[in-house]
Write a protein that holds these residues in place. Structure first.
Motif, PDB file in Angstrom:
ATOM      1  N   TYR A 102     114.665 -19.414  41.319  1.00 31.85           N
ATOM      2  CA  TYR A 102     113.266 -19.620  41.696  1.00 31.85           C
ATOM      3  C   TYR A 102     112.271 -19.229  40.596  1.00 31.85           C
ATOM      4  O   TYR A 102     111.359 -20.017  40.296  1.00 31.85           O
ATOM      5  N   PRO A 103     112.385 -18.060  39.986  1.00 34.83           N
ATOM      6  CA  PRO A 103     111.397 -17.685  38.955  1.00 34.83           C
ATOM      7  C   PRO A 103     111.332 -18.686  37.791  1.00 34.83           C
ATOM      8  O   PRO A 103     110.245 -19.017  37.320  1.00 34.83           O
ATOM      9  N   GLU A 104     112.481 -19.188  37.368  1.00 31.54           N
ATOM     10  CA  GLU A 104     112.478 -20.155  36.259  1.00 31.54           C
ATOM     11  C   GLU A 104     111.873 -21.488  36.701  1.00 31.54           C
ATOM     12  O   GLU A 104     111.094 -22.094  35.976  1.00 31.54           O
ATOM     13  N   LYS A 105     112.197 -21.924  37.893  1.00 33.55           N
ATOM     14  CA  LYS A 105     111.703 -23.218  38.383  1.00 33.55           C
ATOM     15  C   LYS A 105     110.208 -23.183  38.692  1.00 33.55           C
ATOM     16  O   LYS A 105     109.481 -24.128  38.405  1.00 33.55           O
ATOM     17  N   HIS A 106     109.732 -22.093  39.298  1.00 28.93           N
ATOM     18  CA  HIS A 106     108.351 -22.030  39.776  1.00 28.93           C
ATOM     19  C   HIS A 106     107.453 -21.069  38.995  1.00 28.93           C
ATOM     20  O   HIS A 106     106.258 -21.008  39.252  1.00 28.93           O
ATOM     21  N   GLY A 107     108.030 -20.267  38.100  1.00 27.62           N
ATOM     22  CA  GLY A 107     107.232 -19.330  37.321  1.00 27.62           C
ATOM     23  C   GLY A 107     106.640 -18.204  38.148  1.00 27.62           C
ATOM     24  O   GLY A 107     105.623 -17.618  37.781  1.00 27.62           O
ATOM     25  N   LEU A 108     107.280 -17.895  39.270  1.00 26.12           N
ATOM     26  CA  LEU A 108     106.804 -16.846  40.173  1.00 26.12           C
ATOM     27  C   LEU A 108     107.952 -15.916  40.529  1.00 26.12           C
ATOM     28  O   LEU A 108     109.110 -16.337  40.552  1.00 26.12           O
ATOM     29  N   PRO A 109     107.646 -14.656  40.843  1.00 23.49           N
ATOM     30  CA  PRO A 109     108.716 -13.721  41.204  1.00 23.49           C
ATOM     31  C   PRO A 109     109.360 -14.096  42.539  1.00 23.49           C
ATOM     32  O   PRO A 109     108.733 -14.736  43.385  1.00 23.49           O
ATOM     33  N   TYR A 110     110.606 -13.700  42.696  1.00 24.14           N
ATOM     34  CA  TYR A 110     111.298 -13.918  43.962  1.00 24.14           C
ATOM     35  C   TYR A 110     112.384 -12.856  44.101  1.00 24.14           C
ATOM     36  O   TYR A 110     113.527 -13.064  43.694  1.00 24.14           O
ATOM     37  N   PHE A 163     103.488 -16.763  46.384  1.00 24.54           N
ATOM     38  CA  PHE A 163     102.469 -17.735  46.796  1.00 24.54           C
ATOM     39  C   PHE A 163     101.817 -18.378  45.577  1.00 24.54           C
ATOM     40  O   PHE A 163     101.484 -17.703  44.608  1.00 24.54           O
ATOM     41  N   SER A 164     101.637 -19.677  45.647  1.00 30.05           N
ATOM     42  CA  SER A 164     100.965 -20.434  44.594  1.00 30.05           C
ATOM     43  C   SER A 164      99.885 -21.296  45.238  1.00 30.05           C
ATOM     44  O   SER A 164     100.196 -22.159  46.060  1.00 30.05           O
ATOM     45  N   ALA A 165      98.642 -21.065  44.864  1.00 27.30           N
ATOM     46  CA  ALA A 165      97.543 -21.873  45.402  1.00 27.30           C
ATOM     47  C   ALA A 165      97.731 -23.342  45.041  1.00 27.30           C
ATOM     48  O   ALA A 165      97.456 -24.227  45.857  1.00 27.30           O
ATOM     49  N   ALA A 166      98.211 -23.620  43.842  1.00 25.21           N
ATOM     50  CA  ALA A 166      98.426 -25.011  43.424  1.00 25.21           C
ATOM     51  C   ALA A 166      99.494 -25.687  44.283  1.00 25.21           C
ATOM     52  O   ALA A 166      99.316 -26.828  44.723  1.00 25.21           O
ATOM     53  N   ASN A 167     100.598 -24.991  44.543  1.00 27.18           N
ATOM     54  CA  ASN A 167     101.648 -25.553  45.401  1.00 27.18           C
ATOM     55  C   ASN A 167     101.148 -25.734  46.826  1.00 27.18           C
ATOM     56  O   ASN A 167     101.482 -26.723  47.498  1.00 27.18           O
TER      57      ASN A 167
END
Length: 190
Positions: A102-110, A163-167
């Protein structure tokens, strides 16, 4: 809307029932049918649309301590084969290994999860934080925020580490185009 009313509406989509029954037969560990396929079915019931209108696929979460890609791929292929003849597209993910990609795909922690319901808890919207699974006696519904937003056609953000506002905006734009009746709360309203 209580959980029983939600379940009654969600199971009007025969695909939801078929998948839940098959997951029970396969005995995948901690397996749940989750998210959009359930909520969107209920929206379709409430707005009197075709029962499978707008549903791209059916999401399955399970939790297997075997975090190898090979084990997850085997489950993905098994489910694809089981449902292909029925025209049901299932997307299955082992929640034990989401933190690996997930972090690599979305650039967010998981952070790592300990059970499937923790994955449900991390959905972008509160109204999609829902899952069902067949049990020996009936069905279990996991709905940490209840079903009122679903019944009221309200979409609200679910703030959290991933959470990503763009997503969120991309997802709700698609939904609003398909279900103009829904009320979408802004990404910063959480």
């Amino acid at each position: 809307m209580d959980k029983d009313q939600f379940l009654t509406a969600a199971l009007q989509n025969r695909a939801n029932e078929i998948i839940a029954e098959e997951l029970f037969r396969l005995a995948l560990p901690d397996a749940w049918l989750v998210s959009g396929c359930l909520v969107q079915t209920v929206w379709n019931v409430l707005t009197k649309r075709a029962i499978d209108y707008g549903i791209n696929d059916y999401d399955v979460f399970y939790f297997d301590p075997d975090m190898s890609w090979e084990a997850e791929d085997k489950v993905i292929r098994t489910l694809a084969e089981r449902f292909a003849t029925r025209g049901i597209k299932v997307e299955a993910r082992n929640q034990a290994r989401v933190h690996l990609w997930y972090p690599e795909k979305h650039g967010l922690p998981y952070p790592p999860l300990r059970r499937s319901t923790q994955g449900i808890d991390r959905f972008l919207t509160r109204n999609t934080q829902i899952g069902i699974r067949r049990t020996r006696e009936a069905y279990e519904v996991y709905a940490p925020n209840g079903c009122d937003d679903i019944a009221a056609l309200i979409v609200r953000p679910n703030p959290g580490a991933n959470f990503s506002a763009a997503n969120y905006e991309a997802k709700v734009q698609r939904w609003k185009a398909l279900w103009p009746e829904i009320t979408v709360l802004p990404a910063d309203s959480a």
